[in-house]
Design an enzyme around this catalytic site. Structure first.
Site, short mmCIF file in Angstrom:
data_model
loop_
_atom_site.label_atom_id
_atom_site.label_comp_id
_atom_site.label_asym_id
_atom_site.label_seq_id
_atom_site.Cartn_x
_atom_site.Cartn_y
_atom_site.Cartn_z
N HIS A 1 -30.72 42.76 -83.49
CA HIS A 1 -30.15 42.32 -82.20
C HIS A 1 -28.99 43.22 -81.75
O HIS A 1 -28.58 43.12 -80.59
CB HIS A 1 -29.74 40.84 -82.21
CG HIS A 1 -28.41 40.54 -82.82
ND1 HIS A 1 -27.67 39.43 -82.46
CD2 HIS A 1 -27.69 41.18 -83.77
CE1 HIS A 1 -26.54 39.40 -83.17
NE2 HIS A 1 -26.54 40.44 -83.97
N ASP B 1 -22.78 35.61 -74.94
CA ASP B 1 -21.48 35.96 -75.51
C ASP B 1 -20.67 36.91 -74.63
O ASP B 1 -19.52 37.23 -74.94
CB ASP B 1 -21.60 36.46 -76.95
CG ASP B 1 -22.20 37.86 -77.10
OD1 ASP B 1 -22.06 38.69 -76.20
OD2 ASP B 1 -22.81 38.12 -78.17
N GLU C 1 -28.97 34.31 -77.00
CA GLU C 1 -27.88 34.08 -77.96
C GLU C 1 -27.17 32.73 -77.80
O GLU C 1 -26.09 32.54 -78.32
CB GLU C 1 -26.85 35.23 -77.95
CG GLU C 1 -27.44 36.61 -78.31
CD GLU C 1 -27.67 36.84 -79.81
OE1 GLU C 1 -27.29 35.97 -80.61
OE2 GLU C 1 -28.26 37.89 -80.16
N HIS D 1 -30.77 38.54 -79.24
CA HIS D 1 -30.95 39.58 -78.23
C HIS D 1 -31.99 40.64 -78.60
O HIS D 1 -32.37 41.46 -77.76
CB HIS D 1 -29.61 40.23 -77.88
CG HIS D 1 -29.44 40.56 -76.43
ND1 HIS D 1 -28.23 40.80 -75.84
CD2 HIS D 1 -30.37 40.69 -75.43
CE1 HIS D 1 -28.40 41.07 -74.55
NE2 HIS D 1 -29.69 41.02 -74.28
N ASP E 1 -22.87 41.73 -71.59
CA ASP E 1 -22.74 41.46 -73.01
C ASP E 1 -21.33 41.84 -73.48
O ASP E 1 -20.72 42.75 -72.93
CB ASP E 1 -23.77 42.34 -73.75
CG ASP E 1 -24.17 41.81 -75.12
OD1 ASP E 1 -23.31 41.28 -75.83
OD2 ASP E 1 -25.36 41.96 -75.47
N ASP F 1 -25.14 46.63 -78.04
CA ASP F 1 -26.48 46.51 -78.65
C ASP F 1 -27.23 47.83 -78.58
O ASP F 1 -28.44 47.88 -78.35
CB ASP F 1 -27.28 45.38 -77.97
CG ASP F 1 -26.65 44.01 -78.21
OD1 ASP F 1 -25.78 43.90 -79.10
OD2 ASP F 1 -27.02 43.05 -77.51
N ASP G 1 -26.47 38.27 -72.25
CA ASP G 1 -26.11 37.69 -73.55
C ASP G 1 -24.98 36.70 -73.27
O ASP G 1 -23.94 37.08 -72.72
CB ASP G 1 -25.65 38.82 -74.47
CG ASP G 1 -25.31 38.36 -75.88
OD1 ASP G 1 -24.87 37.20 -76.05
OD2 ASP G 1 -25.46 39.18 -76.80
N HIS H 1 -21.19 43.04 -76.37
CA HIS H 1 -21.63 44.12 -77.26
C HIS H 1 -22.55 45.08 -76.52
O HIS H 1 -23.23 44.68 -75.57
CB HIS H 1 -22.38 43.53 -78.46
CG HIS H 1 -21.68 42.40 -79.12
ND1 HIS H 1 -21.91 41.07 -78.80
CD2 HIS H 1 -20.72 42.40 -80.09
CE1 HIS H 1 -21.14 40.30 -79.53
NE2 HIS H 1 -20.40 41.07 -80.32
N1 LIG Z 1 -26.80 40.60 -79.43
C1 LIG Z 1 -25.67 40.55 -80.11
N2 LIG Z 1 -24.95 39.45 -80.11
N3 LIG Z 1 -25.31 41.63 -80.80
C2 LIG Z 1 -24.17 41.73 -81.65
C3 LIG Z 1 -24.15 43.05 -82.34
C4 LIG Z 1 -23.00 43.17 -83.29
C5 LIG Z 1 -22.85 44.54 -83.93
N4 LIG Z 1 -22.55 45.53 -82.94
C6 LIG Z 1 -24.10 44.94 -84.71
O1 LIG Z 1 -24.68 45.94 -84.46
O2 LIG Z 1 -24.51 44.22 -85.56
MN LIG Z 2 -26.38 41.13 -77.01
MN LIG Z 3 -23.41 40.07 -77.59
#
Ligand SMILES: NC(=[NH2+])NCCC[C@H](N)C(=O)O
Ligand SMILES: [Mn+2]
Ligand SMILES: [Mn+2]
Length: 327
Positions: free
Chosen positions: A159, A247, A290, A114, A142, A146, A245, A144
């Site tokens: 990411h 996920d 992702e 990402h 997402d 990010d 994303d 997350h």
């Molecule tokens: N694009 C993603 N899958 N990001 C996951 C981030 C996980 C976590 N919040 C980090 O800063 O590392």
């Molecule tokens: Mn993401």
């Molecule tokens: Mn994510």
């Protein structure tokens, strides 16, 4: 499956689609996510867009790994891992999506991790600013946020930081090429699907009053109402970029990804978001990121069915955002 033609409000036509395939994994530590675009394309995604949905593709036929931009030695800077690769790859990708956007094309970017949204979105935002004099809104779907800055990030993985750079909440010399025109105003940013947000990110969300619909709101209101509220918040007059994303979807539908989180969107909820955004006619760009076709194999539990399911989910999301409808 048929197409429901929707007149695009901010594009030069409803059929021109710029495509960039980005084989980049340097925004996180797990190999294999760079094989995402190849898996999506091999599954027939681009053929479907052309044959079923009638797009005229503007695609160079390449899966960019940008090897020439990736230094062999790339030590962390201020906690950011592989900073030079992340910056240079995104700066190049920025030029690619900018080129498509400034021609009035819809832009589809296939990742990759990402972190590539730094380049894809900034390029579209700059193209839209120059062409229409408007900001770009982003719907970030997402698990997350990010939104970590290099200071709040628990992992140092870029990411987990793209939104902080894209919104201008975080600035760093490493990404000094991100000029004002590239940025997304914090009040044009909406999240859907969040369920794994770091402490520092929660504070940033709160302090900057960023609009976020977590899985709690999806449960409470249903996905239909959540998307309505997201669109109402953005307002009628703003072009939209969808950064999806994979996920965000529950691991049942997208197991083959680097940071899966339980309790996610169903396949239909994910597809619905995409269908509804297509129907607005205001979508000008999309990232699908992702998808990691190698992750399960790497972790010792190779299950080709799970990989295929994840790729299938990714393809479905993109087709829905580009106009595939059930009837
Ligand atoms: N694009 C993603 N899958 N990001 C996951 C981030 C996980 C976590 N919040 C980090 O800063 O590392
Ligand atoms: Mn993401
Ligand atoms: Mn994510």
């Amino acid at each position: 499956m048929t197409t429901s033609p929707v007149k695009p409000a901010f594009l030069s036509s409803g059929e021109d689609l710029g495509v960039v395939a980005v084989a980049f994994s340097g925004g996180q530590g797990k190999g294999g996510v760079d094989a995402g675009p190849d898996a999506l394309i091999k599954a027939g995604l681009l053929d479907d867009l052309k044959e079923d949905l009638g797009y005229k593709l503007h695609y160079d036929g390449l899966i960019h790994s940008y090897d020439d931009l990736i230094p062999s030695h790339d030590p962390p800077i201020d906690n950011m891992k592989r900073p030079t690769a992340c910056s240079k790859v995104n700066a190049r990708l920025h030029e690619q999506t900018y080129e498509h956007a400034s021609q009035g094309r819809m832009v589809l970017t296939l990742g990759g991790d990402h972190s590539i949204a730094i380049g894809s979105i900034s390029g579209v935002a700059r193209g839209i600013r120059e062409r229409l004099g408007k900001p770009l809104a982003v719907i970030w779907v997402d698990a997350h946020a990010d939104l970590n800055t290099f200071e709040t990030s628990p992992s140092g993985n870029v990411h987990g930081m793209p939104v902080a750079f894209l919104s201008g909440l975080c600035k760093h010399d490493v990404f000094s090429w991100l000029t004002e025109q590239c940025l997304i105003p914090a009040d044009k940013l909406v999240y859907i699907g969040l369920r794994d947000v770091d402490r520092g990110e929660k504070k940033l969300l709160r302090d900057n009053k960023i609009k976020a619909f977590s899985m709690h709101e999806v449960d409470r209101y249903g996905i239909g109402k959540v998307v309505d509220m997201a669109l109402e918040y953005i307002g009628d007059d703003t072009p939209i970029h969808l950064s999806f994303d994979v996920d965000a979807c529950d691991p049942v539908h997208a197991p083959s990804t680097g940071t899966p989180v339980r309790g996610g969107l169903t396949l239909r909820e994910g597809d619905y978001i995409c269908e509804a955004l297509h129907q607005t006619g205001k979508l000008v760009g999309m990232d699908l990121v992702e998808v990691n076709p190698m992750i399960l194999a790497k972790e010792g539990g190779a299950d080709t069915w799970q990989v295929a399911e994840t790729v299938r989910t990714g393809c479905s999301l993109v087709r829905c955002a580009l106009g595939e409808s059930l009837l």
